[in-house]
Design an enzyme around this catalytic site. Structure first.
Site, PDB file in Angstrom:
ATOM      1  N   TYR A   1     -16.421  17.332 -12.182  1.00  0.00           N
ATOM      2  CA  TYR A   1     -14.683  16.979 -12.052  1.00  0.00           C
ATOM      3  C   TYR A   1     -14.445  18.021 -11.457  1.00  0.00           C
ATOM      4  O   TYR A   1     -14.086  18.441 -10.247  1.00  0.00           O
ATOM      5  CB  TYR A   1     -14.381  16.540 -13.291  1.00  0.00           C
ATOM      6  CG  TYR A   1     -13.022  15.764 -13.030  1.00  0.00           C
ATOM      7  CD1 TYR A   1     -12.813  14.302 -12.874  1.00  0.00           C
ATOM      8  CD2 TYR A   1     -11.851  16.557 -12.985  1.00  0.00           C
ATOM      9  CE1 TYR A   1     -11.779  13.824 -12.628  1.00  0.00           C
ATOM     10  CE2 TYR A   1     -10.617  15.956 -12.559  1.00  0.00           C
ATOM     11  CZ  TYR A   1     -10.556  14.490 -12.437  1.00  0.00           C
ATOM     12  OH  TYR A   1      -9.515  13.819 -12.170  1.00  0.00           O
TER      13      TYR A   1
ATOM     14  N   TYR B   1      -6.111  16.634 -14.030  1.00  0.00           N
ATOM     15  CA  TYR B   1      -7.215  16.787 -15.095  1.00  0.00           C
ATOM     16  C   TYR B   1      -8.121  17.875 -14.957  1.00  0.00           C
ATOM     17  O   TYR B   1      -8.575  18.145 -13.703  1.00  0.00           O
ATOM     18  CB  TYR B   1      -7.867  15.355 -15.282  1.00  0.00           C
ATOM     19  CG  TYR B   1      -9.008  15.434 -16.362  1.00  0.00           C
ATOM     20  CD1 TYR B   1      -8.272  15.517 -17.710  1.00  0.00           C
ATOM     21  CD2 TYR B   1     -10.365  15.522 -16.206  1.00  0.00           C
ATOM     22  CE1 TYR B   1      -9.387  15.640 -18.854  1.00  0.00           C
ATOM     23  CE2 TYR B   1     -11.199  15.659 -17.080  1.00  0.00           C
ATOM     24  CZ  TYR B   1     -10.586  15.516 -18.510  1.00  0.00           C
ATOM     25  OH  TYR B   1     -11.513  15.629 -19.675  1.00  0.00           O
TER      26      TYR B   1
ATOM     27  N   ASP C   1       0.865  -1.034  -0.074  1.00  0.00           N
ATOM     28  CA  ASP C   1       0.082  -0.055  -0.072  1.00  0.00           C
ATOM     29  C   ASP C   1       0.527   1.256   0.008  1.00  0.00           C
ATOM     30  O   ASP C   1       1.623   1.674   0.950  1.00  0.00           O
ATOM     31  CB  ASP C   1      -0.967  -0.117   1.179  1.00  0.00           C
ATOM     32  CG  ASP C   1      -1.844   1.518   1.425  1.00  0.00           C
ATOM     33  OD1 ASP C   1      -1.777   2.223   0.541  1.00  0.00           O
ATOM     34  OD2 ASP C   1      -2.767   0.974   2.133  1.00  0.00           O
TER      35      ASP C   1
END
Length: 396
Positions: free
Chosen positions: A234, A224, A110
């Protein structure tokens, strides 16, 4: 085992080792066909098994002949269950790197934990000494916070009013209207803790304290922005708050490493088919329309084309890296061209369940979704019996 794709909603629960290896080789072949990159020598990729992380590792290794360390979650197979696509991708990369005489190492665990960070520092110290490029490409829906031990989850929701727009079930092609309720303050906070810049900064601090970074180290993380169509869900939503934090972290890291010539950047990339994006309402329909337009204009890029352009035309092109007014590297420039967005918006206004196959590249979207898991790859016999258990002797 004869391995076929099995889907549950927006998830594929199987992956194909031969198909994954073929797709990794396709990316390698693309890089080998391009001019070499005068770039990094030793590279750490955190989140190296899929997407931009995998492509960054491939571009560094086969474009710049760099030695690489990849960090990713372990997901080995059993006799009844396949491994993850990321596991098969990483095994295929290691095999190809060995054949090319390149050093490559895998740390499985992890990425959010101190244990994985410590293991990685020790491996770099023993095998490479120092790294001069760190790529942070971790995409996870949850994180256990190191200070409290609390596990928090991220959400992809608007902030403010509820958001209503078109969406598509990309398996069936049915276009419907969806309404997404806004995120709570707690959900926004948790999303920033999972997907913001905290862990990137922790990694860079741990690597610096461990003495395994060159003075002129470069580090990048991915973001993004997207179009007006996806803006509410987004960039103006909960994930956008996390990306704002990521960008602020880049500026902070720049200040920390600038004295030795170090650099930190957030790279803004284009919309692509990913397992996480396929579950976000609105996004699969937008990507299907975008692919249609960009392919017709000869502008379409996948992960490896984007990453090669990032390395060859941005990061290692000259002394000065071109950035926007916020200091971000933009490789989403072709997606956000005015003519591209105008045509996508026109398709968006017209698309229905009846004409979606004609107006968009939904077929291409579906194919790329299954390719994420090693399926629908040219030259692979999917009726052949294959062993799902593929070991990676280099993984620690």
């Amino acid at each position: 085992m004869i391995i076929k794709p099995r889907t549950r909603g927006f998830i594929c629960t199987t992956s194909h080792p031969v198909g994954c290896e073929a797709q990794v080789q396709e990316q390698i072949d693309y890089v080998l066909q391009q001019p070499g990159i005068e770039g990094p020598r030793n590279v750490l990729v955190i989140g190296a098994s899929t997407g931009y992380g995998l492509s960054a590792r491939i571009a560094a290794a086969f474009g710049a002949k760099a030695n690489t360390v990849g960090v990713y979650r372990p997901s080995q197979a059993t006799e009844k269950r396949t491994a993850s696509a990321g596991w098969y991708n990483s095994v295929a990369f290691e095999k190809a790197a060995d054949a090319a005489g390149l050093k490559s190492f895998s740390v499985t665990g992890d990425a959010f934990t101190q244990e994985t960070k410590a293991k990685t520092v020790e491996l770099i110290r023993q095998e490479l000494g120092q790294v001069d490029l760190v790529v942070y490409s971790v995409a996870s829906a949850r994180r256990t916070l190191p200070d409290t031990g609390e596990t928090v989850n991220s959400v992809l929701k608007p902030i403010g009013p509820a958001y209503t727009n078109k969406t598509v079930n990309f398996h069936t092609g049915e276009v419907t209207e969806v309404t997404i309720e806004p995120a709570t303050e707690a959900e926004v906070k948790n999303t920033v803790e999972v997907m913001g810049g905290d862990d990137w900064e922790l990694w860079m601090n741990e690597l610096a304290v461990g003495g395994v970074l060159t003075e002129n180290v470069t580090t990048i993380a991915f973001s993004y922005i997207g179009s007006e169509i996806t803006k509410a869900i987004y960039r103006d939503g909960s994930i956008g708050q996390a990306k704002d934090h990521l960008e602020a972290t880049a500026l902070k890291l720049n200040g920390k490493f600038a004295a030795g010539g170090g650099r930190a950047f957030v790279t803004v990339s284009k919309a692509l088919v990913t397992q996480s994006s396929s579950a976000i309402p609105v996004v699969p329909l937008y990507v299907s329309a975008l692919y249609k337009v960009m392919k017709e204009k000869g502008l379409h890029e996948g992960c490896i084309e984007q990453i090669y352009r990032l390395f060859a035309d941005r990061l290692y092109y000259g002394a000065q890296v071109p950035v926007d007014e916020q200091g971000r590297i933009r490789i989403d420039d072709w997606e956000l061209r005015e003519d591209v967005q105008a045509e996508v918006a026109e398709l968006w206004s017209k698309v229905t369940s009846d004409n979606i196959e004609e107006l968009t590249d939904l077929a291409g979207y579906r194919r790329e979704f299954f390719q994420l898991f090693g399926f629908e790859t040219d030259g692979v016999d999917y009726d052949a019996d294959v062993n799902p258990i593929v070991d990676n002797p280099k993984a620690i």
